[in-house]
Scaffold this motif. Structure first.
Motif: not given
Length: 177
Positions: A118-129, A140-142
């Motif tokens: 959703p808007e306003g949240v940044t999701v990243t995946s630094p590693k595959a796990t 919203v983050v929670g």
């Protein structure tokens, strides 16, 4: 008396707060957030300090006093530092990857799970796990982290699933002959 409500909330440098009626708006380096307090409390901003005082001595006013102070403190934390939740995937073949604005999860299902961020949240995946969820709104983050975790909650026998970084999963012993 509310121990939390009595504490004033300091505004760090670079953060401004303005009160109009029962709404407080906080501006900082990461963005702008606002909170509308109930009529049971009074909000004031003086000398880079936000104070909340109850109107009357009713039970509801005392409840709203501490809650409102915590909400204002969370607004200030959000616009200065932001909030962050870290998740980790455990299980053979469990992987996460970002595809544009969507999070693609391989969780041992017959299909890949595509989660729209959703808007306003940044999701990243630094590693595959590993998955990191960041934003300025703690609720919203929670909620986004909980929605991602809900696809595969950690199970107690092998410990497979999506868990929070610091979560302890109680392990059970399997069947015995």
């Amino acid at each position: 008396m509310s121990r939390i409500g009595k504490k004033p909330v300091d505004l760090p440098s670079g953060v401004t707060a303005s009160v109009s009626g029962q709404t407080i708006e906080v501006k900082g380096p990461k963005g702008t957030r606002s909170f509308k307090a109930t009529d049971d409390v009074t909000l004031t901003v003086e000398d880079n300090v936000v104070t909340i005082t109850p109107r009357g001595s009713s039970k509801r006013a005392r409840q709203q006093w501490g809650m409102s102070r915590t909400m204002v403190a969370n607004l200030i934390t959000g616009v200065t530092d932001g909030f962050k939740k870290e998740l980790e995937l455990q299980g053979v073949g469990y992987r996460a990857a970002m595809e544009g604005k969507n999070l693609k999860l391989n969780l041992g299902l017959s299909h890949d799970v595509i989660y729209e961020v959703p808007e306003g949240v940044t999701v990243t995946s630094p590693k595959a796990t590993e998955i990191t969820v960041e934003g300025i709104d703690e609720q919203v983050v929670g909620q986004v982290a909980a929605n991602i975790r809900a696809w595969r909650k950690p199970e107690p026998y092998k410990g497979k699933g999506i868990r929070y970084k610091d979560e302890f999963v109680f392990r059970k012993e399997g069947k015995k002959k």
